[in-house]
Each structure stands twice: as structure tokens, then as C-alpha cells.
Design a protein around this motif. Structure first.
Motif, PDB file in Angstrom:
ATOM      1  N   LEU A 101       0.895  -1.117  -0.239  1.00 40.09           N
ATOM      2  CA  LEU A 101       0.099   0.047  -0.001  1.00 40.09           C
ATOM      3  C   LEU A 101       0.918   1.144   0.100  1.00 40.09           C
ATOM      4  O   LEU A 101       1.667   1.254   0.831  1.00 40.09           O
ATOM      5  CB  LEU A 101      -1.043   0.147   1.269  1.00 40.09           C
ATOM      6  CG  LEU A 101      -2.292  -0.730   1.252  1.00 40.09           C
ATOM      7  CD1 LEU A 101      -2.967  -0.615   2.281  1.00 40.09           C
ATOM      8  CD2 LEU A 101      -3.243   0.043  -0.234  1.00 40.09           C
ATOM      9  N   ALA A 102       0.532   2.284  -0.859  1.00 42.28           N
ATOM     10  CA  ALA A 102       1.400   3.449  -1.026  1.00 42.28           C
ATOM     11  C   ALA A 102       0.431   4.820  -0.745  1.00 42.28           C
ATOM     12  O   ALA A 102      -0.890   4.351  -0.471  1.00 42.28           O
ATOM     13  CB  ALA A 102       2.018   3.448  -2.300  1.00 42.28           C
ATOM     14  N   ARG A 103       0.852   5.928  -0.865  1.00 41.08           N
ATOM     15  CA  ARG A 103      -0.173   7.106  -0.988  1.00 41.08           C
ATOM     16  C   ARG A 103      -1.235   6.877  -1.837  1.00 41.08           C
ATOM     17  O   ARG A 103      -1.208   6.229  -2.655  1.00 41.08           O
ATOM     18  CB  ARG A 103       0.630   8.200  -1.540  1.00 41.08           C
ATOM     19  CG  ARG A 103       1.619   8.609  -0.392  1.00 41.08           C
ATOM     20  CD  ARG A 103       2.575   9.616  -0.805  1.00 41.08           C
ATOM     21  NE  ARG A 103       3.427   9.310  -2.050  1.00 41.08           N
ATOM     22  CZ  ARG A 103       4.143  10.202  -2.989  1.00 41.08           C
ATOM     23  NH1 ARG A 103       4.200  11.500  -2.691  1.00 41.08           N
ATOM     24  NH2 ARG A 103       4.799   9.781  -4.085  1.00 41.08           N
ATOM     25  N   GLU A 126      -0.738  -4.130   3.554  1.00 41.80           N
ATOM     26  CA  GLU A 126      -0.076  -3.244   4.571  1.00 41.80           C
ATOM     27  C   GLU A 126       1.239  -3.884   4.695  1.00 41.80           C
ATOM     28  O   GLU A 126       1.650  -4.653   5.314  1.00 41.80           O
ATOM     29  CB  GLU A 126      -1.056  -2.981   5.689  1.00 41.80           C
ATOM     30  CG  GLU A 126      -2.267  -2.539   5.585  1.00 41.80           C
ATOM     31  CD  GLU A 126      -2.957  -2.415   7.004  1.00 41.80           C
ATOM     32  OE1 GLU A 126      -2.705  -1.679   7.768  1.00 41.80           O
ATOM     33  OE2 GLU A 126      -4.091  -2.993   6.844  1.00 41.80           O
ATOM     34  N   ALA A 127       2.376  -3.022   4.284  1.00 42.17           N
ATOM     35  CA  ALA A 127       3.799  -3.510   4.348  1.00 42.17           C
ATOM     36  C   ALA A 127       4.173  -3.039   5.610  1.00 42.17           C
ATOM     37  O   ALA A 127       4.004  -1.791   6.332  1.00 42.17           O
ATOM     38  CB  ALA A 127       4.400  -2.930   3.019  1.00 42.17           C
ATOM     39  N   GLU A 128       5.442  -3.735   5.948  1.00 40.97           N
ATOM     40  CA  GLU A 128       6.025  -3.363   7.280  1.00 40.97           C
ATOM     41  C   GLU A 128       6.817  -2.002   7.085  1.00 40.97           C
ATOM     42  O   GLU A 128       6.904  -1.333   8.389  1.00 40.97           O
ATOM     43  CB  GLU A 128       7.012  -4.457   7.526  1.00 40.97           C
ATOM     44  CG  GLU A 128       6.510  -5.692   7.867  1.00 40.97           C
ATOM     45  CD  GLU A 128       7.596  -6.780   8.392  1.00 40.97           C
ATOM     46  OE1 GLU A 128       8.722  -6.507   8.466  1.00 40.97           O
ATOM     47  OE2 GLU A 128       7.248  -7.832   8.693  1.00 40.97           O
ATOM     48  N   SER A 133      -1.823   4.340   8.016  1.00 40.20           N
ATOM     49  CA  SER A 133      -3.128   5.252   7.668  1.00 40.20           C
ATOM     50  C   SER A 133      -3.438   5.247   6.302  1.00 40.20           C
ATOM     51  O   SER A 133      -4.536   5.447   5.878  1.00 40.20           O
ATOM     52  CB  SER A 133      -2.738   6.655   7.945  1.00 40.20           C
ATOM     53  OG  SER A 133      -1.834   7.261   6.964  1.00 40.20           O
ATOM     54  N   TYR A 134      -2.573   4.608   5.184  1.00 46.85           N
ATOM     55  CA  TYR A 134      -3.020   4.441   3.900  1.00 46.85           C
ATOM     56  C   TYR A 134      -4.333   3.787   3.566  1.00 46.85           C
ATOM     57  O   TYR A 134      -5.167   3.940   2.920  1.00 46.85           O
ATOM     58  CB  TYR A 134      -1.913   3.837   3.126  1.00 46.85           C
ATOM     59  CG  TYR A 134      -0.809   4.806   3.103  1.00 46.85           C
ATOM     60  CD1 TYR A 134      -0.787   6.078   3.051  1.00 46.85           C
ATOM     61  CD2 TYR A 134       0.525   4.397   2.603  1.00 46.85           C
ATOM     62  CE1 TYR A 134       0.373   7.270   2.906  1.00 46.85           C
ATOM     63  CE2 TYR A 134       1.512   5.026   2.369  1.00 46.85           C
ATOM     64  CZ  TYR A 134       1.423   6.339   2.552  1.00 46.85           C
ATOM     65  OH  TYR A 134       2.637   7.358   2.514  1.00 46.85           O
ATOM     66  N   ALA A 135      -4.309   2.572   4.549  1.00 52.28           N
ATOM     67  CA  ALA A 135      -5.456   1.745   4.411  1.00 52.28           C
ATOM     68  C   ALA A 135      -6.873   2.508   4.850  1.00 52.28           C
ATOM     69  O   ALA A 135      -7.897   1.708   4.375  1.00 52.28           O
ATOM     70  CB  ALA A 135      -5.319   0.339   5.017  1.00 52.28           C
ATOM     71  N   TYR A 167      -5.020  -6.591   1.813  1.00 52.54           N
ATOM     72  CA  TYR A 167      -4.831  -7.385   3.172  1.00 52.54           C
ATOM     73  C   TYR A 167      -4.019  -6.571   4.125  1.00 52.54           C
ATOM     74  O   TYR A 167      -3.451  -5.556   3.857  1.00 52.54           O
ATOM     75  CB  TYR A 167      -3.875  -8.571   2.363  1.00 52.54           C
ATOM     76  CG  TYR A 167      -4.650  -9.720   1.550  1.00 52.54           C
ATOM     77  CD1 TYR A 167      -5.641 -10.590   1.833  1.00 52.54           C
ATOM     78  CD2 TYR A 167      -4.554  -9.348   0.134  1.00 52.54           C
ATOM     79  CE1 TYR A 167      -6.324 -11.179   1.168  1.00 52.54           C
ATOM     80  CE2 TYR A 167      -5.513 -10.294  -0.728  1.00 52.54           C
ATOM     81  CZ  TYR A 167      -6.039 -11.202  -0.200  1.00 52.54           C
ATOM     82  OH  TYR A 167      -6.911 -12.073  -0.776  1.00 52.54           O
ATOM     83  N   SER A 168      -3.900  -7.492   5.260  1.00 45.35           N
ATOM     84  CA  SER A 168      -3.343  -6.726   6.466  1.00 45.35           C
ATOM     85  C   SER A 168      -1.627  -6.817   6.507  1.00 45.35           C
ATOM     86  O   SER A 168      -1.141  -6.270   7.031  1.00 45.35           O
ATOM     87  CB  SER A 168      -3.911  -7.139   7.775  1.00 45.35           C
ATOM     88  OG  SER A 168      -3.654  -8.619   7.900  1.00 45.35           O
TER      89      SER A 168
END
Length: 266
Positions: A101-103, A126-128, A133-135, A167-168
Motif C-alpha cells: 500500500l502506497a499513498r 499493508e507493508a512493514e 493510515s493508507y488503508a 490485505y493486512s
């Protein structure tokens, strides 16, 4: 966010989207009335300058294409009498795009461009090293992500819609990617890639998992996880690219064999 499945879902209205090369509809109808204040009416009259008797292209999501004969009943509205064409083959390619997930503005571009290029599936995680907050942005919490996909499909003059899931974690994403066919697995990485992506030989018609990390790259644990499930690391050259640029460039390389197959079948 635990494996939030984003497609298919019910859209709020078939009139909610701005038209490009064709109009996408939720269902097959014999006629369609577009009021003056519909964004598509504005585009058809103000940009395309349609006139009485003109034909425009339409399609049902994941269904047939058709031609809409324009009539102008007055008060700035448009009515379309629709003639549906014979069913056409599904034209999505067996390429699954996995992205950190990016901006939101970056993800908007990727949703449109990857859809236009014909990927079968997109999975964001959702990357480490990503921003949590992007999600929670309006892109993912409203129907906007669906609108972006529609724009890409309309631009490409297609009707088949890729699936999209958030995904998380990368681990959860990879667990969801089990398929009957064994795909070629490639991850882009600027730091630990022995060869360019163009050196990867992709057999024509074979499925591909193409993974790109978030804007700050993969974590050590994510790299190890990718290696554990047989991903190959490749790069796109020495220049550091924006994520949306890297995604389009990588898809162009991966999809080249499918384009060759398409041209031979025509």
C-alpha cells in the motif's frame, strides 16, 4: 484490516462514473436515460459533441458490448437506444499484481493503469515499511477504488473487471494466491536483484505473480518471506522509479508475451 475483499461488490449507481472510450453499465438494458447533470451527459455533449443519431459504445461489466443510438429529448438530457453485440472472449491476462500500500494518489494511478493493461487481479497489502493510515484513506473506505478500476476498463475499451483485495500483511496476501496452476513468481527489488526483469523468460500464456513493495521498499522479513515461497528478485535498471512508474514498466515487460499471443489470434 483482515483480508478485506473488495470485488465483486454492488455499485451505488450505474450513472456514477465518468465515461472514456465506452460506458460501463451494471446490467443489460434496452435503453438508458442520462439527465442533464449526469457527468457522462456533460462529457458526451461537451467533449465528444455527440448529435442526434450518433452511436456510442457501451458494455456491461463482465459482459457484452453494445452500441447506443443517441437521441436528444430536450432539457440537456440524452437517451440511448441500445443494440447489444455478440458475446466476446474474456480478455484479462493471468497476471496477479501484488503491491505494498502506497499513498492514495499513487494507488489511484496504479488501479487505473493496471486495469487498462488487463491484469486479472490486484492485491494490495499493508507493508512493514508502509504508512498504516493508507488503508484508512477514502480511496479504500468508499467506492472510489471501484471507480478507478472502471476508468481503466473504459479507457481500454474492454468490459472485464479485475478483482481487487486489500490485505493486512504480505503473508496474508501470499496465502491467498494459491492457484491450481504453478505461476512464475517475480518480485522487484532495487537492492538484491541479480538480473533485470527483462531477463526473466516467461512462457507464453503462463500465470505470473508480480510483486512490488511499498514506496520505501521491502523489509528484511518480507524479502525472506518472498524467497521462502520461491519468488525471484529482479530489477528495472539503475534508476529509482516511482512506484506507479515501476508498476506500469514491469507490466509492460511481463505482458509482452500475451500481446504477441493476442496478435497471432487476430
Amino acid at each position: 484490516m483482515q483480508g478485506s475483499f473488495l470485488f465483486p461488490a454492488t455499485l451505488p449507481s450505474p450513472l456514477a462514473f465518468f465515461p472514456l472510450n465506452l460506458l460501463l453499465l451494471d446490467k443489460r438494458v434496452s435503453s438508458l436515460f442520462l439527465p442533464k447533470d449526469d457527468p457522462r451527459t456533460v462529457h458526451l455533449l461537451g467533449v465528444l459533441k455527440v448529435r442526434e443519431g450518433d452511436e456510442i459504445d457501451l458494455a456491461v461489466r463482465n459482459g457484452p458490448k453494445g452500441k447506443g443510438m443517441v437521441s436528444l429529448p430536450g432539457e440537456g438530457a440524452i437517451k440511448l437506444e441500445i443494440r447489444w453485440l455478440e458475446p466476446h472472449p474474456r480478455d484479462l491476462h493471468p497476471v496477479h499484481l501484488i503491491l505494498g500500500l502506497a499513498r492514495p494518489q499513487t494507488c489511484r494511478k496504479i488501479l487505473e493503469q493496471a486495469s487498462a493493461l488487463g491484469v486479472e487481479r490486484m492485491a494490495f497489502f499493508e507493508a512493514e515499511k508502509g504508512e498504516p493510515s493508507y488503508a484508512q484513506s477514502s480511496l479504500w473506505q468508499t467506492h472510489e477504488w471501484m471507480e478507478r478500476i472502471d476508468r481503466g476498463i473504459e479507457q481500454s475499451f474492454s468490459s472485464f473487471i479485475p478483482s481487487c483485495t486489500v490485505y493486512s500483511s504480505l503473508e496474508e496476501t501470499l496465502a491467498s494466491e494459491r492457484t491450481a496452476r504453478d505461476p512464475r513468481k517475480v518480485a522487484l527489488d532495487n537492492y538484491e536483484s541479480p538480473e533485470p526483469l527483462s531477463a526473466v523468460g516467461i512462457e507464453r500464456g503462463s500465470p505470473v505473480l508480480l510483486a512490488l513493495g511499498p514506496e520505501r521498499g521491502w523489509s528484511a522479513a518480507e524479502r525472506e518471506l518472498l524467497r521462502s515461497v520461491n519468488f525471484e528478485f529482479r530489477h528495472l535498471g539503475e534508476r529509482v522509479l516511482r512506484l506507479e512508474t515501476a508498476a506500469v514498466a514491469a507490466l509492460g515487460i511481463v505482458l509482452a508475451s500475451y500481446w504477441g499471443e493476442d496478435s497471432e489470434s487476430r
